[in-house]
Scaffold this active site. Structure first.
Site, PDB file in Angstrom:
ATOM      1  N   TYR A  55       0.837  -1.200   0.000  1.00 44.25           N
ATOM      2  CA  TYR A  55       0.000   0.000   0.000  1.00 44.25           C
ATOM      3  C   TYR A  55       0.871   1.250   0.000  1.00 44.25           C
ATOM      4  O   TYR A  55       1.749   1.399   0.837  1.00 44.25           O
ATOM      5  CB  TYR A  55      -0.903   0.052   1.230  1.00 44.25           C
ATOM      6  CG  TYR A  55      -2.006  -0.973   1.282  1.00 44.25           C
ATOM      7  CD1 TYR A  55      -2.361  -1.720   0.165  1.00 44.25           C
ATOM      8  CD2 TYR A  55      -2.709  -1.194   2.463  1.00 44.25           C
ATOM      9  CE1 TYR A  55      -3.376  -2.660   0.232  1.00 44.25           C
ATOM     10  CE2 TYR A  55      -3.728  -2.124   2.538  1.00 44.25           C
ATOM     11  CZ  TYR A  55      -4.056  -2.863   1.418  1.00 44.25           C
ATOM     12  OH  TYR A  55      -5.060  -3.791   1.478  1.00 44.25           O
ATOM     13  N   SER A 215     -13.306  -3.735   1.476  1.00 44.80           N
ATOM     14  CA  SER A 215     -14.247  -2.962   0.640  1.00 44.80           C
ATOM     15  C   SER A 215     -15.700  -3.278   1.008  1.00 44.80           C
ATOM     16  O   SER A 215     -16.529  -3.545   0.139  1.00 44.80           O
ATOM     17  CB  SER A 215     -14.000  -3.234  -0.854  1.00 44.80           C
ATOM     18  OG  SER A 215     -12.728  -2.797  -1.249  1.00 44.80           O
ATOM     19  N   PRO A 216     -16.029  -3.252   2.305  1.00 46.28           N
ATOM     20  CA  PRO A 216     -17.399  -3.608   2.711  1.00 46.28           C
ATOM     21  C   PRO A 216     -18.436  -2.587   2.283  1.00 46.28           C
ATOM     22  O   PRO A 216     -19.641  -2.878   2.306  1.00 46.28           O
ATOM     23  CB  PRO A 216     -17.295  -3.686   4.238  1.00 46.28           C
ATOM     24  CG  PRO A 216     -16.202  -2.726   4.580  1.00 46.28           C
ATOM     25  CD  PRO A 216     -15.203  -2.871   3.465  1.00 46.28           C
ATOM     26  N   GLY A 218     -18.324  -1.263  -0.803  1.00 40.60           N
ATOM     27  CA  GLY A 218     -18.260  -1.209  -2.265  1.00 40.60           C
ATOM     28  C   GLY A 218     -17.362  -0.106  -2.782  1.00 40.60           C
ATOM     29  O   GLY A 218     -17.711   0.604  -3.721  1.00 40.60           O
ATOM     30  N   ARG A 219     -16.172   0.046  -2.154  1.00 44.23           N
ATOM     31  CA  ARG A 219     -15.225   1.111  -2.511  1.00 44.23           C
ATOM     32  C   ARG A 219     -15.891   2.483  -2.464  1.00 44.23           C
ATOM     33  O   ARG A 219     -15.577   3.385  -3.243  1.00 44.23           O
ATOM     34  CB  ARG A 219     -14.588   0.851  -3.880  1.00 44.23           C
ATOM     35  CG  ARG A 219     -13.909  -0.511  -3.963  1.00 44.23           C
ATOM     36  CD  ARG A 219     -13.150  -0.742  -5.256  1.00 44.23           C
ATOM     37  NE  ARG A 219     -12.728  -2.122  -5.335  1.00 44.23           N
ATOM     38  CZ  ARG A 219     -11.659  -2.640  -4.727  1.00 44.23           C
ATOM     39  NH1 ARG A 219     -10.899  -1.855  -4.003  1.00 44.23           N
ATOM     40  NH2 ARG A 219     -11.360  -3.918  -4.845  1.00 44.23           N
ATOM     41  N   PHE A 221     -19.068   3.182  -3.073  1.00 44.94           N
ATOM     42  CA  PHE A 221     -20.280   3.319  -3.883  1.00 44.94           C
ATOM     43  C   PHE A 221     -21.546   3.157  -3.045  1.00 44.94           C
ATOM     44  O   PHE A 221     -22.519   3.902  -3.204  1.00 44.94           O
ATOM     45  CB  PHE A 221     -20.275   2.298  -5.017  1.00 44.94           C
ATOM     46  CG  PHE A 221     -21.475   2.399  -5.925  1.00 44.94           C
ATOM     47  CD1 PHE A 221     -21.491   3.302  -6.977  1.00 44.94           C
ATOM     48  CD2 PHE A 221     -22.591   1.603  -5.725  1.00 44.94           C
ATOM     49  CE1 PHE A 221     -22.604   3.415  -7.804  1.00 44.94           C
ATOM     50  CE2 PHE A 221     -23.708   1.704  -6.537  1.00 44.94           C
ATOM     51  CZ  PHE A 221     -23.716   2.613  -7.587  1.00 44.94           C
TER      52      PHE A 221
END
Length: 343
Positions: A55, A215-216, A218-219, A221
């Site tokens: 990262y 990503s819980p 959805g990044r 979204f």
């Protein structure tokens, strides 16, 4: 903040923090501001901090993972090591094979690399021990048993407390578990990414392994706070679900989440996280999501999801969200990059 016990008796805060949010992947970063966010997370009881050696912005002249995010987390640990359950990952080399450069391997899991990666992570994090050390992606050229055996050496040496695996198949998990206890599997799992429910989650339940959804939201979204222009300027804009056609189509799924949130007087993010907690409970699976953010106020918002109760009507509506999604969750062209591509 409640606590959760994953596999191998690893206790963590019920909500974690995903350090990738504080990297260049989602745009420019300011290290001092990012450190402030990390401190806010720990202050709120979100003490399970997740990072990885890969990262961060690649550094000129650095061969392999830059470790920039690990160095940032080290600044947090300098004052608060005893407050933090530290997770980091290795295995993604940061090298992308180009035409004529087929020798550039995107993943490595050979024993020599395992030992080298560990020492580099310990140095960057400026700590003597890592609480949870994940294989970030398996090396298809190396039996996973060999990789995990080398990781187990670190546990025996007292440099790592627990082992984890990321984006593994059910068969890979079982093979690894036969070598050494696995505390957690980290993979994408959310309202719009549910492929792991077919094989991986049942294998975790069977093996007594906890699950850490990355990503819980959805990044971002699923929060309903993103704009098309925002995602166009970072890595999300080049992925299938955020493309122009799919962006519009996926608004139907977002509307379902928003409807449930309004009825329960909650936010989209809280509803999406609460769905994961309830889905984990129904499966008999200890579940610790690791949403990331650059905003301290979002940490408090996300933490409130731990106590949000979803009724049967909410779960029924939310369970249908994934059927409305257009586009794959994979962010690279290689289908084997995610576990469902190898099942």
């Amino acid at each position: 903040m409640h606590t959760t016990v994953l596999g191998d008796s690893l206790q963590t805060s019920a909500l974690g923090f995903g350090g990738m949010a504080l990297t260049h992947v989602y745009g420019g970063t300011d290290d001092d501001a990012a450190l402030g966010v990390l401190n806010s997370a720990v202050d709120a009881g979100v003490t399970f901090i997740d990072t990885a050696d890969v990262y961060g912005q690649p550094q000129p002249g650095v061969d392999g993972p830059s470790g920039a995010n690990e160095r940032l987390v080290a600044r947090l640990l300098a004052d608060r090591r005893d407050d933090v359950t530290l997770a980091t990952k290795f295995g993604i080399t940061g090298k992308v094979p180009l035409a004529g450069q087929e020798s550039a391997k995107p993943t490595r899991g050979d024993a020599a690399y395992v030992r080298e990666a560990l020492e580099k992570s310990l140095t960057r994090l400026d700590t003597d021990v890592i609480d949870l050390w994940y294989l970030h992606r398996r090396d298809p050229d190396v039996p996973i048993e060999e990789t995990v055996a080398a990781m187990a050496e670190a546990v025996a040496a007292g440099k790592v407390r627990h082992l984890g695996l990321s984006e593994v198949t059910a068969a890979e998990l079982r093979a690894a578990q036969a070598v050494h206890p696995i505390a957690a599997v980290q993979s994408e799992w959310s309202l719009w990414s549910r492929d792991v429910e077919a094989n991986v989650i049942p294998a975790c339940v069977e093996s007594g392994v906890g699950f850490v959804p990355y990503s819980p939201l959805g990044r971002g979204f699923l929060t309903g706070t993103l704009t098309r222009d925002q995602v166009a300027s970072d890595m999300r804009g080049s992925t299938a679900r955020f493309g122009d056609d799919n962006w519009d189509a996926n608004q139907r799924a977002l509307a379902v989440v928003a409807d449930v949130a309004r009825r329960l007087d909650a936010t989209n993010a809280q509803v999406a996280l609460a769905w994961l907690y309830e889905s984990g409970r129904r499966a008999g699976l200890p579940t610790v999501p690791i949403p990331g953010t650059r905003s301290p106020s979002r940490i408090a918002e996300n933490a409130a999801a731990v106590d949000l109760v979803l009724d049967d009507d909410a779960m029924t509506a939310l369970d249908d969200v994934s059927s409305l999604i257009h586009g794959t969750r994979n962010i690279v062209a290689d289908p084997a990059w995610i576990s469902s591509g190898r099942e």
